[in-house]
Design a protein around this motif. Structure first.
Motif, mmCIF file in Angstrom:
data_model
loop_
_atom_site.group_PDB
_atom_site.id
_atom_site.type_symbol
_atom_site.label_atom_id
_atom_site.label_comp_id
_atom_site.label_asym_id
_atom_site.label_seq_id
_atom_site.Cartn_x
_atom_site.Cartn_y
_atom_site.Cartn_z
ATOM 1 N N HIS A 50 -8.135 -27.754 -7.702
ATOM 2 C CA HIS A 50 -8.562 -28.481 -8.893
ATOM 3 C C HIS A 50 -9.424 -27.572 -9.761
ATOM 4 O O HIS A 50 -10.110 -26.684 -9.248
ATOM 5 N N CYS A 51 -9.368 -27.788 -11.081
ATOM 6 C CA CYS A 51 -10.065 -26.934 -12.033
ATOM 7 C C CYS A 51 -9.854 -25.476 -11.646
ATOM 8 O O CYS A 51 -10.798 -24.726 -11.426
ATOM 9 N N TYR A 52 -8.581 -25.110 -11.568
ATOM 10 C CA TYR A 52 -8.227 -23.769 -11.091
ATOM 11 C C TYR A 52 -9.063 -22.719 -11.812
ATOM 12 O O TYR A 52 -9.166 -22.725 -13.042
ATOM 13 N N SER A 53 -9.635 -21.797 -11.025
ATOM 14 C CA SER A 53 -10.547 -20.820 -11.629
ATOM 15 C C SER A 53 -10.278 -19.393 -11.153
ATOM 16 O O SER A 53 -11.070 -18.495 -11.412
ATOM 17 N N GLY A 54 -9.155 -19.201 -10.462
ATOM 18 C CA GLY A 54 -8.826 -17.852 -10.009
ATOM 19 C C GLY A 54 -8.170 -17.035 -11.111
ATOM 20 O O GLY A 54 -7.917 -17.531 -12.213
ATOM 21 N N ASP A 55 -7.888 -15.782 -10.797
ATOM 22 C CA ASP A 55 -7.213 -14.920 -11.776
ATOM 23 C C ASP A 55 -5.700 -14.939 -11.527
ATOM 24 O O ASP A 55 -5.202 -15.703 -10.688
ATOM 25 N N ALA A 56 -4.982 -14.083 -12.273
ATOM 26 C CA ALA A 56 -3.521 -14.076 -12.157
ATOM 27 C C ALA A 56 -3.073 -13.619 -10.768
ATOM 28 O O ALA A 56 -2.084 -14.126 -10.224
ATOM 29 N N ASN A 73 -13.280 -17.966 -24.469
ATOM 30 C CA ASN A 73 -13.513 -16.854 -23.531
ATOM 31 C C ASN A 73 -12.674 -16.974 -22.261
ATOM 32 O O ASN A 73 -12.925 -16.277 -21.284
ATOM 33 N N ALA A 74 -11.659 -17.837 -22.261
ATOM 34 C CA ALA A 74 -10.929 -18.130 -21.018
ATOM 35 C C ALA A 74 -9.615 -17.367 -20.901
ATOM 36 O O ALA A 74 -8.696 -17.815 -20.223
ATOM 37 N N GLU A 75 -9.524 -16.190 -21.539
ATOM 38 C CA GLU A 75 -8.269 -15.443 -21.474
ATOM 39 C C GLU A 75 -7.827 -15.154 -20.027
ATOM 40 O O GLU A 75 -6.645 -15.288 -19.703
ATOM 41 N N PRO A 76 -8.737 -14.789 -19.110
ATOM 42 C CA PRO A 76 -8.289 -14.581 -17.721
ATOM 43 C C PRO A 76 -7.651 -15.836 -17.103
ATOM 44 O O PRO A 76 -6.680 -15.739 -16.342
ATOM 45 N N LEU A 77 -8.186 -16.995 -17.467
ATOM 46 C CA LEU A 77 -7.616 -18.245 -16.955
ATOM 47 C C LEU A 77 -6.216 -18.478 -17.540
ATOM 48 O O LEU A 77 -5.295 -18.926 -16.842
ATOM 49 N N ARG A 78 -6.067 -18.138 -18.829
ATOM 50 C CA ARG A 78 -4.740 -18.287 -19.443
ATOM 51 C C ARG A 78 -3.751 -17.295 -18.825
ATOM 52 O O ARG A 78 -2.570 -17.618 -18.646
ATOM 53 N N GLU A 79 -4.238 -16.117 -18.454
ATOM 54 C CA GLU A 79 -3.349 -15.171 -17.752
ATOM 55 C C GLU A 79 -2.922 -15.739 -16.401
ATOM 56 O O GLU A 79 -1.780 -15.573 -15.971
ATOM 57 N N ALA A 80 -3.836 -16.413 -15.728
ATOM 58 C CA ALA A 80 -3.490 -17.049 -14.452
ATOM 59 C C ALA A 80 -2.439 -18.140 -14.673
ATOM 60 O O ALA A 80 -1.473 -18.248 -13.901
ATOM 61 N N LEU A 81 -2.604 -18.921 -15.733
ATOM 62 C CA LEU A 81 -1.617 -19.968 -16.041
ATOM 63 C C LEU A 81 -0.253 -19.351 -16.332
ATOM 64 O O LEU A 81 0.777 -19.868 -15.890
ATOM 65 N N ARG A 82 -0.256 -18.207 -17.063
ATOM 66 C CA ARG A 82 1.016 -17.515 -17.333
ATOM 67 C C ARG A 82 1.688 -17.117 -16.023
ATOM 68 O O ARG A 82 2.907 -17.162 -15.896
ATOM 69 N N ALA A 83 0.887 -16.722 -15.024
ATOM 70 C CA ALA A 83 1.441 -16.259 -13.748
ATOM 71 C C ALA A 83 1.865 -17.412 -12.843
ATOM 72 O O ALA A 83 2.612 -17.213 -11.885
#
Ligand SMILES: [Zn+2]
Ligand SMILES: [Zn+2]
Length: 274
Positions: A172-178, A201-211
């Motif tokens: 929940h509320c995923y907070s890891g990286d890609a 500032n959440a670009e790393p989170l968006r990268e995780a979502l992309r992955a």
């Protein structure tokens, strides 16, 4: 549960956003601490295309509230657990109470449980013991496991491996990286994204979502916390999910209806038929 819910009730709720084209559900909401009657929360959520809500337990009173609310309202499902921040000196009797509550048919998940190293409210030993016990309850009862992981990625992943993960695990509320998203994908863990995926500032989170594969993605409010852009700082509730879903669709490069359909299907797989 997030720590920064201070002063929410003194500010007014944002207006209703444009309705989503396909109904979705909120995989993680604290209906008990949003400053609005539950019936009103369900009504506004439905008007926004959020037709189902999983309400989360953090201690025994909120877990009992979750069960009672799910029993009363068709569109609500319950999760029951003791939040990692509440595990100091946790007794077997309390864990047995969680297991007893989990037997109710409208309880579809054990959560939120996990590890929180950001707050040191509970000693790590107690957090680990409680997390392992909640994993066992999820497996014994056949419920999904809803994991709170705050600055504790490695230990959460390790303990899930050591114990043997339940059939369904939701971060929940995923907070890891890609890179972590790829590990989760390999293991079939679902990743539930909250309003903070819209933050500048959440670009790393968006990268995780992309992955993250589309068939392992969920959405949540974690309301009353983590209100999405453009209403960051205002109180959150399930009806504000469209902002998060639309941002997620853009990140994934799919249209909004496809994003919604994936979330709805994943949710049904994770928490059972509604
Ligand atoms: Zn929460
Ligand atoms: Zn949490």
């Amino acid at each position: 549960m997030s720590p920064d819910g201070n002063g929410q009730s003194s500010r007014s709720f944002p207006p209703l956003p444009e309705r989503l084209p396909v109904d979705v559900f909120d995989s993680h909401c604290h209906l008990d601490i949003v400053d609005t009657p539950v019936q009103e929360q369900l009504r506004s959520a439905k008007a926004a295309g959020v037709t189902r809500i999983v309400t989360i337990g953090c201690d025994l009173p909120s877990s009992r509230f979750a069960v009672d609310t799910a029993a009363e309202f068709d569109d609500v499902y319950a999760a029951v657990a003791i939040h990692p921040n509440e595990t100091t000196g946790i007794s077997d009797a309390v864990l047995e109470d969680v297991a007893r509550l989990a037997a109710h048919p409208k309880v579809r998940a054990i959560g939120e449980t996990g590890l929180d190293y950001y707050r040191d409210w509970a000693p790590k030993d107690d957090q680990h013991r409680a997390f392992r016990a909640h994993i066992a309850i999820a497996k014994r009862t056949g419920r999904a496991l809803v994991v709170h992981d705050r600055d504790a990625h490695d230990d959460v992943l390790r303990i899930l491996e050591e114990e043997g993960a339940p059939g369904t695990v939701v971060f929940h509320c995923y907070s890891g990286d890609a890179a972590m998203a790829e590990i989760c994908a390999d293991r079939g863990y679902l990743m539930s994204f909250a309003g903070n995926v819209t933050f500048k500032n959440a670009e790393p989170l968006r990268e995780a979502l992309r992955a993250a594969p589309l068939d392992l993605v969920l959405v949540e409010t974690d309301a009353p916390f983590l209100t999405p852009i453009p209403h960051r700082g205002k109180p959150n509730a399930s009806y504000l999910i469209p902002y998060t879903v639309r941002a997620m669709a853009e990140v994934k490069g799919v249209d909004v209806a496809e994003m919604c359909a994936a979330i709805a299907a994943n949710g049904e797989r994770a928490f059972g038929p509604w």
